[in-house]
Motif scaffolding. Structure first.
Motif, PDB file in Angstrom:
ATOM      1  N   ALA A 370      54.647  -2.927  26.014  1.00 60.85           N
ATOM      2  CA  ALA A 370      53.616  -2.416  26.928  1.00 60.85           C
ATOM      3  C   ALA A 370      52.392  -2.037  26.117  1.00 60.85           C
ATOM      4  O   ALA A 370      52.504  -1.510  25.002  1.00 60.85           O
ATOM      5  CB  ALA A 370      54.136  -1.216  27.695  1.00 60.85           C
ATOM      6  N   SER A 371      51.209  -2.301  26.682  1.00 61.76           N
ATOM      7  CA  SER A 371      49.950  -2.040  25.991  1.00 61.76           C
ATOM      8  C   SER A 371      49.071  -1.126  26.828  1.00 61.76           C
ATOM      9  O   SER A 371      49.377  -0.810  27.988  1.00 61.76           O
ATOM     10  CB  SER A 371      49.213  -3.350  25.684  1.00 61.76           C
ATOM     11  OG  SER A 371      48.945  -4.062  26.870  1.00 61.76           O
ATOM     12  N   MET A 372      47.962  -0.714  26.224  1.00 61.00           N
ATOM     13  CA  MET A 372      47.049   0.226  26.875  1.00 61.00           C
ATOM     14  C   MET A 372      46.301  -0.391  28.054  1.00 61.00           C
ATOM     15  O   MET A 372      45.691   0.341  28.843  1.00 61.00           O
ATOM     16  CB  MET A 372      46.049   0.739  25.846  1.00 61.00           C
ATOM     17  CG  MET A 372      46.638   1.678  24.811  1.00 61.00           C
ATOM     18  SD  MET A 372      47.037   3.299  25.489  1.00 61.00           S
ATOM     19  CE  MET A 372      45.405   3.941  25.778  1.00 61.00           C
ATOM     20  N   ASP A 373      46.301  -1.686  28.183  1.00 55.70           N
ATOM     21  CA  ASP A 373      45.628  -2.317  29.313  1.00 55.70           C
ATOM     22  C   ASP A 373      46.531  -2.460  30.532  1.00 55.70           C
ATOM     23  O   ASP A 373      46.157  -3.135  31.509  1.00 55.70           O
ATOM     24  CB  ASP A 373      45.071  -3.684  28.920  1.00 55.70           C
ATOM     25  CG  ASP A 373      46.149  -4.603  28.378  1.00 55.70           C
ATOM     26  OD1 ASP A 373      47.321  -4.160  28.265  1.00 55.70           O
ATOM     27  OD2 ASP A 373      45.832  -5.755  28.029  1.00 55.70           O
ATOM     28  N   GLY A 374      47.741  -1.859  30.497  1.00 56.35           N
ATOM     29  CA  GLY A 374      48.630  -1.879  31.645  1.00 56.35           C
ATOM     30  C   GLY A 374      49.463  -3.130  31.783  1.00 56.35           C
ATOM     31  O   GLY A 374      50.065  -3.352  32.839  1.00 56.35           O
ATOM     32  N   VAL A 375      49.562  -3.951  30.739  1.00 56.78           N
ATOM     33  CA  VAL A 375      50.337  -5.183  30.783  1.00 56.78           C
ATOM     34  C   VAL A 375      51.699  -4.919  30.149  1.00 56.78           C
ATOM     35  O   VAL A 375      51.789  -4.399  29.036  1.00 56.78           O
ATOM     36  CB  VAL A 375      49.617  -6.325  30.049  1.00 56.78           C
ATOM     37  CG1 VAL A 375      50.462  -7.594  30.075  1.00 56.78           C
ATOM     38  CG2 VAL A 375      48.255  -6.577  30.679  1.00 56.78           C
ATOM     39  N   VAL A 376      52.758  -5.292  30.886  1.00 52.20           N
ATOM     40  CA  VAL A 376      54.133  -5.186  30.396  1.00 52.20           C
ATOM     41  C   VAL A 376      54.686  -6.602  30.301  1.00 52.20           C
ATOM     42  O   VAL A 376      54.711  -7.333  31.304  1.00 52.20           O
ATOM     43  CB  VAL A 376      54.999  -4.316  31.323  1.00 52.20           C
ATOM     44  CG1 VAL A 376      56.431  -4.255  30.815  1.00 52.20           C
ATOM     45  CG2 VAL A 376      54.412  -2.917  31.437  1.00 52.20           C
ATOM     46  N   CYS A 377      55.129  -6.996  29.094  1.00 55.56           N
ATOM     47  CA  CYS A 377      55.618  -8.351  28.857  1.00 55.56           C
ATOM     48  C   CYS A 377      57.072  -8.300  28.395  1.00 55.56           C
ATOM     49  O   CYS A 377      57.505  -7.346  27.738  1.00 55.56           O
ATOM     50  CB  CYS A 377      54.777  -9.069  27.801  1.00 55.56           C
ATOM     51  SG  CYS A 377      53.054  -9.342  28.275  1.00 55.56           S
ATOM     52  N   THR A 378      57.809  -9.340  28.750  1.00 56.54           N
ATOM     53  CA  THR A 378      59.194  -9.526  28.309  1.00 56.54           C
ATOM     54  C   THR A 378      59.250 -10.782  27.461  1.00 56.54           C
ATOM     55  O   THR A 378      58.797 -11.853  27.891  1.00 56.54           O
ATOM     56  CB  THR A 378      60.142  -9.644  29.508  1.00 56.54           C
ATOM     57  OG1 THR A 378      59.994  -8.491  30.335  1.00 56.54           O
ATOM     58  CG2 THR A 378      61.579  -9.740  29.045  1.00 56.54           C
ATOM     59  N   TRP A 379      59.819 -10.646  26.251  1.00 55.71           N
ATOM     60  CA  TRP A 379      59.805 -11.737  25.277  1.00 55.71           C
ATOM     61  C   TRP A 379      61.221 -12.087  24.873  1.00 55.71           C
ATOM     62  O   TRP A 379      62.132 -11.267  24.935  1.00 55.71           O
ATOM     63  CB  TRP A 379      59.023 -11.355  24.024  1.00 55.71           C
ATOM     64  CG  TRP A 379      57.663 -10.789  24.259  1.00 55.71           C
ATOM     65  CD1 TRP A 379      57.345  -9.491  24.512  1.00 55.71           C
ATOM     66  CD2 TRP A 379      56.427 -11.509  24.266  1.00 55.71           C
ATOM     67  NE1 TRP A 379      55.998  -9.348  24.668  1.00 55.71           N
ATOM     68  CE2 TRP A 379      55.402 -10.573  24.518  1.00 55.71           C
ATOM     69  CE3 TRP A 379      56.089 -12.852  24.065  1.00 55.71           C
ATOM     70  CZ2 TRP A 379      54.057 -10.935  24.583  1.00 55.71           C
ATOM     71  CZ3 TRP A 379      54.749 -13.207  24.131  1.00 55.71           C
ATOM     72  CH2 TRP A 379      53.765 -12.267  24.386  1.00 55.71           C
ATOM     73  N   SER A 380      61.361 -13.310  24.407  1.00 49.23           N
ATOM     74  CA  SER A 380      62.566 -13.758  23.727  1.00 49.23           C
ATOM     75  C   SER A 380      62.250 -13.881  22.242  1.00 49.23           C
ATOM     76  O   SER A 380      61.236 -14.485  21.866  1.00 49.23           O
ATOM     77  CB  SER A 380      63.047 -15.101  24.274  1.00 49.23           C
ATOM     78  OG  SER A 380      64.118 -15.605  23.502  1.00 49.23           O
ATOM     79  N   LEU A 381      63.097 -13.310  21.393  1.00 49.97           N
ATOM     80  CA  LEU A 381      62.824 -13.341  19.960  1.00 49.97           C
ATOM     81  C   LEU A 381      62.891 -14.748  19.384  1.00 49.97           C
ATOM     82  O   LEU A 381      62.418 -14.983  18.272  1.00 49.97           O
ATOM     83  CB  LEU A 381      63.808 -12.432  19.224  1.00 49.97           C
ATOM     84  CG  LEU A 381      63.707 -10.939  19.532  1.00 49.97           C
ATOM     85  CD1 LEU A 381      64.690 -10.162  18.691  1.00 49.97           C
ATOM     86  CD2 LEU A 381      62.289 -10.425  19.320  1.00 49.97           C
ATOM     87  N   ASP A 382      63.475 -15.670  20.109  1.00 48.13           N
ATOM     88  CA  ASP A 382      63.519 -17.050  19.637  1.00 48.13           C
ATOM     89  C   ASP A 382      62.181 -17.752  19.770  1.00 48.13           C
ATOM     90  O   ASP A 382      61.910 -18.724  19.059  1.00 48.13           O
ATOM     91  CB  ASP A 382      64.589 -17.837  20.383  1.00 48.13           C
ATOM     92  CG  ASP A 382      65.983 -17.287  20.145  1.00 48.13           C
ATOM     93  OD1 ASP A 382      66.194 -16.691  19.070  1.00 48.13           O
ATOM     94  OD2 ASP A 382      66.849 -17.445  21.032  1.00 48.13           O
ATOM     95  N   MET A 383      61.329 -17.277  20.702  1.00 51.81           N
ATOM     96  CA  MET A 383      60.032 -17.912  20.911  1.00 51.81           C
ATOM     97  C   MET A 383      59.051 -16.852  21.418  1.00 51.81           C
ATOM     98  O   MET A 383      59.171 -16.356  22.546  1.00 51.81           O
ATOM     99  CB  MET A 383      60.135 -19.053  21.929  1.00 51.81           C
ATOM    100  CG  MET A 383      58.839 -19.842  22.085  1.00 51.81           C
ATOM    101  SD  MET A 383      58.886 -21.033  23.419  1.00 51.81           S
ATOM    102  CE  MET A 383      59.001 -19.954  24.833  1.00 51.81           C
ATOM    103  N   LEU A 384      58.098 -16.520  20.576  1.00 51.15           N
ATOM    104  CA  LEU A 384      57.073 -15.542  20.945  1.00 51.15           C
ATOM    105  C   LEU A 384      55.753 -16.204  21.302  1.00 51.15           C
ATOM    106  O   LEU A 384      54.739 -15.516  21.433  1.00 51.15           O
ATOM    107  CB  LEU A 384      56.847 -14.558  19.789  1.00 51.15           C
ATOM    108  CG  LEU A 384      58.032 -13.663  19.413  1.00 51.15           C
ATOM    109  CD1 LEU A 384      57.644 -12.727  18.283  1.00 51.15           C
ATOM    110  CD2 LEU A 384      58.505 -12.858  20.619  1.00 51.15           C
TER     111      LEU A 384
END
Length: 660
Positions: A370-384
């Protein structure tokens, strides 16, 4: 230089002449020994041999002179003297020696021995002393000099010859510069030296008493006599960490002795190879230097050691990128997320990433940022390269801006589809990651957690175990927050709204400070009449801790004990609270050596994995603006869980807390 070379060449020629003379003498000695062995034994043979020797020593006589020696023996010419005796004066004629008898001793010597004997005392005294002159160019001893008695020092000849040959060899070499460039060191050799030296430092740092007496039975130790909290290690390095600050701290779950620290940029980059951001992995068994150092293109503001991959470290940067480092590779990131302008259509972070969380299990896990601009992202460590999910948080009830500045995020421990966010204005929200029946993904604006009047610095859910008893299940959903308003608050996620709080008909949006939010003069945009506004309800904290010394920067729950948490503030104070004992005063409190502001605190993760056994987390790592990582150890009785008894004591303490 030419005179020097000529001098050396002359000495070399003289040495060669001396070697030839020495070889000639040795050859003649061998011939004389062989001739002596060929003569027959007896008196006649001895007499003949002596006569031959005397004839060889005496000069030839006149033809009229008669001699007792045979004609062929007397006519033998005088043998050539040794080259080593060329400078000896001419020998005078000596009278014929008497006939040899058994009692008289005859001086029988070979001609080379007589020549080597040198001149007599009278001849030596009549000779003028030899003058030895030295030039400025040659300040070495001559290779060979005749002694006063005319004898030669063979040992000195060999040493002088060797010295002159070495000198000549040095002059024969081409002139080369005195300082030559050293051969380049290979990367494999450098890595080998670093690895082995790190192993040696670990071995030398192991605390082992070599004088331990195993025959002595130690006395029972009094736990109350030992310090409850003590500083056990301080990690600092002026080479990399000068003028840097610690921005985040985490511990490795697989290796509990490793602590990971993130750093921002230096105030002034003194060298070209100075990186803007760093991540250092410190080892409790190595004092002087970190185990690994990873670089980043900008400040690293958050860090996470993967609990499922012991060699992976994730960092959030000030520019909005999420970086992935691998301890098996170099210090540069092995993967990184794209910047916002190169996201290929997907929404990514364009502001500092202050929150990183790993959810799931060892076989199926994801990274949430999560960042200060209000964006929440979900990632896979195999591919960023691209996020799996991207959610933009919006607050339509805000009177000035719908953008949500997320300062901290945490996911519910038993429901990964639900998470909590803390904002820069001090309010807290619950949010959904996915769309559900009747509920959209995003912020849940029907419930707003109001209790802080300044930016929230940390939000962390209680790590209640899944297999806890009924009492623990009743206290599930607890989370802890810290803020720059000098307070720490304990909340319940599913708490009922406060009956004393104003409803949506009174004011539109609850600010952090209720007095500002409920006043039409200070918040005129919040009062809108004549339009239907969504309803909402305010949730107040269960307990508010106000006995702080400065901005409260961080707080972390103990991974095993349900009632213990630690917090740090901007005055350099570390406090350990035991909520079953007191809700007002900390159980333990200590000031860091530098008394500088602390930014982060973290418990070690011993006991969080099955292979740890019955180990209990006792170490606390803190880091602040001075760039030092201080590791404290808490006495085991304060952090050892007692099962249901701890939950019962904590529930009783929360019931006795005065209402807010």
């Amino acid at each position: 230089m030419s005179a020097r070379r000529a001098e050396i060449e002359a000495k070399r020629a003289k040495l060669a002449e001396l070697r030839r003379a020495r070889e000639e003498r040795a050859r003649k000695m061998q011939e004389g020994a062989a001739a002596g062995t060929r003569t027959s034994p007896g008196a006649s043979g001895a007499t003949q041999s002596i006569d031959e020797l005397l004839a060889s020593l005496l000069p030839p006589t006149a033809p009229a002179a008669k001699s007792d020696t045979p004609p062929n023996e007397a006519a033998a010419p005088f043998k050539e003297a040794s080259p080593g005796a060329q400078d000896v004066l001419p020998r005078k004629e000596a009278p014929a020696p008497p006939a040899p008898t058994e009692t008289a001793h005859t001086d029988v010597r070979a001609p080379w021995e007589a020549a080597a004997q040198g001149p007599t005392l009278e001849e030596t005294s009549s000779r003028a002393p030899e003058r030895i002159l030295y030039s400025k160019e040659v300040q070495t001893d001559p290779a060979l000099e005749l002694s006063a008695s005319g004898t030669e020092t063979l040992a000195g000849d060999e040493e002088a010859a060797a010295s002159q040959e070495r000198c000549a060899a040095e002059l024969a070499k081409p002139e080369t510069p005195m300082l030559q460039a050293s051969a380049p060191v290979s990367d494999d050799f450098t890595q080998f030296v670093q690895t082995k030296s790190m192993i040696m430092e670990r071995i030398l740092d192991e605390p082992y008493d070599v004088l331990t007496d195993y025959t002595h039975v130690p006395e029972e130790r009094d736990e109350s006599a030992h310090a409850s909290i003590q500083l056990v290690r301080t990690f600092d390095n002026d080479t990399w960490l000068s003028t840097r600050s610690v921005t985040d701290i985490d511990w490795s779950a697989k290796h509990p002795e490793l602590v990971v620290a993130a750093y921002n940029r230096k105030r002034v980059l003194a060298h070209e190879d100075d990186h803007d951001g760093l991540v250092a992995v410190w080892n409790m068994h190595v004092r002087e230097r970190p185990e690994f150092v990873f670089s980043a293109p900008t400040d690293v503001v958050s860090v996470l050691a993967s609990p499922f991959h012991p060699h992976l470290i994730v960092g959030g940067t000030y520019s909005g990128q999420v970086l992935l480092w691998d301890t098996r590779h170099r210090d540069v990131p092995v993967q990184r997320t794209p910047l916002a302008f190169a996201a290929h259509g997907a929404t990514t972070h364009a502001a500092p990433v202050y929150s990183l969380r790993m959810i799931g299990s060892a076989h199926a896990h994801q990274l949430v940022s999560a960042s200060m601009d209000g964006v929440v992202c979900t990632w896979s460590l195999d591919m960023l390269a691209r996020p799996q999910e991207s959610l933009v948080l919006r607050n339509p009830l805000h009177p000035r801006s719908a953008e949500v500045s997320v300062t901290s995020l945490d996911v519910a421990p038993h429901d990964t589809s639900r998470f909590l966010v803390a904002t820069e204005e001090g309010n807290l929200f619950s949010a959904q990651r996915f769309d559900r029946a009747g509920v959209q993904a995003g912020l849940d604006t029907s419930r707003v957690y109001v209790g802080h009047s300044a930016p929230v610095t940390r939000l962390e859910c209680h790590p209640a175990p899944v297999h806890a008893g009924s009492l623990a299940q009743g206290l599930s959903g607890l989370f802890l927050t810290t803020s720059m308003d000098w307070t720490t608050a304990l909340w319940r996620m599913d708490a009922t709204p406060s009956s004393s709080s104003a409803t949506s008909s009174t004011y539109h949006y609850p600010h952090a400070n209720p007095r500002i939010a409920t006043s039409q003069r200070t918040n005129p945009l919040a009062f809108r009449t004549g339009s239907q506004m969504p309803t909402w309800s305010a949730v107040t904290p269960l307990v508010r801790l106000e006995n702080q010394h400065d901005y409260v920067m961080d707080a972390r729950w103990h991974p095993q004990h349900p009632a213990v948490f630690a917090q740090v503030d901007a005055s350099g104070q570390l406090d350990v609270y035991h909520m079953a004992n007191s809700l007002d005063r900390p159980l333990l409190s200590v000031q860091t050596p530098s008394a500088r502001a602390l930014n982060r605190v973290a418990w070690d993760k011993r006991g969080t994995l099955p292979e740890h056994g019955t180990a209990v987390a006792q170490r606390l790592a803190t880091g602040g603006v001075d760039g030092c990582v201080h590791v404290y150890e808490v006495a085991e009785p304060h952090v050892t869980p007692r099962g249901e008894a701890d939950w019962t004591a904590m529930a009783h303490a929360l019931q006795q807390a005065p209402p807010l």
